[in-house]
Design a protein around this motif. Sequence first.
Motif, PDB file in Angstrom:
ATOM      1  N   THR A  36      36.943  42.128  46.047  1.00  0.00           N
ATOM      2  CA  THR A  36      35.510  42.162  46.323  1.00  0.00           C
ATOM      3  C   THR A  36      35.005  43.593  46.457  1.00  0.00           C
ATOM      4  O   THR A  36      33.945  43.957  45.938  1.00  0.00           O
ATOM      5  CB  THR A  36      35.195  41.380  47.607  1.00  0.00           C
ATOM      6  OG1 THR A  36      35.632  40.022  47.451  1.00  0.00           O
ATOM      7  CG2 THR A  36      33.701  41.405  47.906  1.00  0.00           C
ATOM      8  N   LYS A  37      35.779  44.418  47.156  1.00  0.00           N
ATOM      9  CA  LYS A  37      35.384  45.804  47.381  1.00  0.00           C
ATOM     10  C   LYS A  37      35.177  46.550  46.069  1.00  0.00           C
ATOM     11  O   LYS A  37      34.228  47.329  45.912  1.00  0.00           O
ATOM     12  CB  LYS A  37      36.431  46.506  48.236  1.00  0.00           C
ATOM     13  CG  LYS A  37      36.139  47.972  48.528  1.00  0.00           C
ATOM     14  CD  LYS A  37      37.237  48.580  49.397  1.00  0.00           C
ATOM     15  CE  LYS A  37      36.970  50.046  49.686  1.00  0.00           C
ATOM     16  NZ  LYS A  37      38.054  50.642  50.543  1.00  0.00           N
ATOM     17  N   TYR A  38      36.085  46.317  45.106  1.00  0.00           N
ATOM     18  CA  TYR A  38      36.029  47.053  43.846  1.00  0.00           C
ATOM     19  C   TYR A  38      35.527  46.192  42.684  1.00  0.00           C
ATOM     20  O   TYR A  38      35.527  46.655  41.539  1.00  0.00           O
ATOM     21  CB  TYR A  38      37.411  47.612  43.517  1.00  0.00           C
ATOM     22  CG  TYR A  38      37.844  48.711  44.471  1.00  0.00           C
ATOM     23  CD1 TYR A  38      37.369  50.006  44.341  1.00  0.00           C
ATOM     24  CD2 TYR A  38      38.726  48.438  45.526  1.00  0.00           C
ATOM     25  CE1 TYR A  38      37.756  51.013  45.201  1.00  0.00           C
ATOM     26  CE2 TYR A  38      39.126  49.442  46.402  1.00  0.00           C
ATOM     27  CZ  TYR A  38      38.638  50.719  46.240  1.00  0.00           C
ATOM     28  OH  TYR A  38      39.028  51.708  47.094  1.00  0.00           O
ATOM     29  N   ASN A  39      35.128  44.955  42.990  1.00  0.00           N
ATOM     30  CA  ASN A  39      34.632  44.043  41.958  1.00  0.00           C
ATOM     31  C   ASN A  39      35.613  43.971  40.779  1.00  0.00           C
ATOM     32  O   ASN A  39      35.233  44.006  39.604  1.00  0.00           O
ATOM     33  CB  ASN A  39      33.251  44.494  41.461  1.00  0.00           C
ATOM     34  CG  ASN A  39      32.594  43.442  40.577  1.00  0.00           C
ATOM     35  OD1 ASN A  39      32.741  42.231  40.814  1.00  0.00           O
ATOM     36  ND2 ASN A  39      31.876  43.896  39.554  1.00  0.00           N
ATOM     37  N   THR A  40      36.893  43.889  41.124  1.00  0.00           N
ATOM     38  CA  THR A  40      37.940  43.921  40.102  1.00  0.00           C
ATOM     39  C   THR A  40      39.050  42.932  40.427  1.00  0.00           C
ATOM     40  O   THR A  40      39.548  42.892  41.555  1.00  0.00           O
ATOM     41  CB  THR A  40      38.553  45.340  39.994  1.00  0.00           C
ATOM     42  OG1 THR A  40      37.520  46.286  39.716  1.00  0.00           O
ATOM     43  CG2 THR A  40      39.598  45.396  38.897  1.00  0.00           C
ATOM     44  N   ARG A  41      39.422  42.137  39.451  1.00  0.00           N
ATOM     45  CA  ARG A  41      40.559  41.234  39.583  1.00  0.00           C
ATOM     46  C   ARG A  41      41.752  41.856  38.839  1.00  0.00           C
ATOM     47  O   ARG A  41      41.653  42.180  37.659  1.00  0.00           O
ATOM     48  CB  ARG A  41      40.224  39.867  38.991  1.00  0.00           C
ATOM     49  CG  ARG A  41      41.251  38.780  39.321  1.00  0.00           C
ATOM     50  CD  ARG A  41      40.869  37.470  38.649  1.00  0.00           C
ATOM     51  NE  ARG A  41      39.558  37.016  39.064  1.00  0.00           N
ATOM     52  CZ  ARG A  41      39.309  36.334  40.176  1.00  0.00           C
ATOM     53  NH1 ARG A  41      40.311  36.048  40.992  1.00  0.00           N
ATOM     54  NH2 ARG A  41      38.101  35.952  40.474  1.00  0.00           N
ATOM     55  N   ILE A  42      42.853  42.015  39.568  1.00  0.00           N
ATOM     56  CA  ILE A  42      43.993  42.756  39.015  1.00  0.00           C
ATOM     57  C   ILE A  42      45.167  41.826  38.736  1.00  0.00           C
ATOM     58  O   ILE A  42      45.529  40.988  39.562  1.00  0.00           O
ATOM     59  CB  ILE A  42      44.465  43.852  39.995  1.00  0.00           C
ATOM     60  CG1 ILE A  42      43.300  44.762  40.389  1.00  0.00           C
ATOM     61  CG2 ILE A  42      45.591  44.674  39.369  1.00  0.00           C
ATOM     62  CD1 ILE A  42      43.657  45.744  41.480  1.00  0.00           C
TER      63      ILE A  42
END
Length: 381
Positions: A36-42
């Motif tokens: 959520t913080k980086y709007n990124t799914r890794i």
Amino acid sequence: MKRMRVGILTGGGDCAGLNAAIKWVVYAAINREVQTKYNTRIQVVAIKEGWEGILMLDPKKGLKDERYVQPLTDFMVRKIDRDGGTAIGTSRTNPFNVKGKDGKNHDESATVVRNMKALDLDALIAVGGEDTLGVANKLYLKYQIPVVGIPKTIDLDLPGTEYSLGFDSAVNNIKMLINHARTVAGSHRKTAVIEVMGRHSGFLAMTGGMVTSAHFILIPEYPFELDLLLRLIGDRQKLKSRYTLLVAAEGATEVGAKVVARKSETDAFGHIHLGGIGEVLADQLKERTGLDTFAEKLGYLQRGGEPSAFDVKMGHYFGVTAVDLLLRKEYGRMVAVQGGHITTAPLSVLSNPVRVVDVDLMYDKARLNARRDTALEWCVL
């Protein structure tokens, strides 16, 4: 939400604590707060067998090349931090120095870039020591590959960080093994020469010797005089001591002598295979004193076995911070410990001289052992 695919590899010698770092890279990557913080799914993908994996995988198969590639999930890594070694394999492959079919060495680093594209990797986390992270730095400088590092070496000699994964576990192993040798030496009135790892740095010998109350500690940083050592051992005989325990780093040398090497060949990074100072020294002591002497080279046993609690904890710290570095796009850096705190350092710091024991601060040159008068200003890690 953006998507990011990150590769992780472990290179060089194995040690305890690597699996903890792998686990917490995966756990941080799937953490909802992080996403959520980086709007990124890794997605985290293991590159098996170190740099060999990214160099030798079949680009046509891509993620389906199970020899060298394995997507990681939290379920897969949830228990691996209990074990030593590395769950994803390792090697001493150097992409910048690969022996070809013609018998000559070639720079194959461009293949790493090509295969990263074949795997659709957005970034890479390299876990290793001077050699593995040195390759990572070269790739970053030459190709601008988004890469971050996690320091690992039981020698504790990496510049730029006060701690590297594996050291504490190795010291625990050394303590156990030396204490086993001590009971033999004490029972049979023997002199025991215990050889531990440490090519240029004597941290393992110093710490291992201190926690086992070794009578003498020999380190690469301070070439010893054999006559002085013989006099000190003679003083112990006058005290009617039943045994003598000596700990020597593999890189320790007598004044004016060369390091002892088992093999003359070098690896892909130009290192010779050290080892044998323990046996050489034991033979010299027996010849000069007549004492019943034996040598034990601890070798790979130092780096094996389950990790210490400290290395599991540090694996956690290093793993989650490595993911944070990637998401903040602070490439070309490694996680580090400085001043007792988790921080970062540029991978380029690895070109600096290796960390070594501060002889003036920590070593008693007259007694060939750690200082006993004070520990002020010593680094506690």
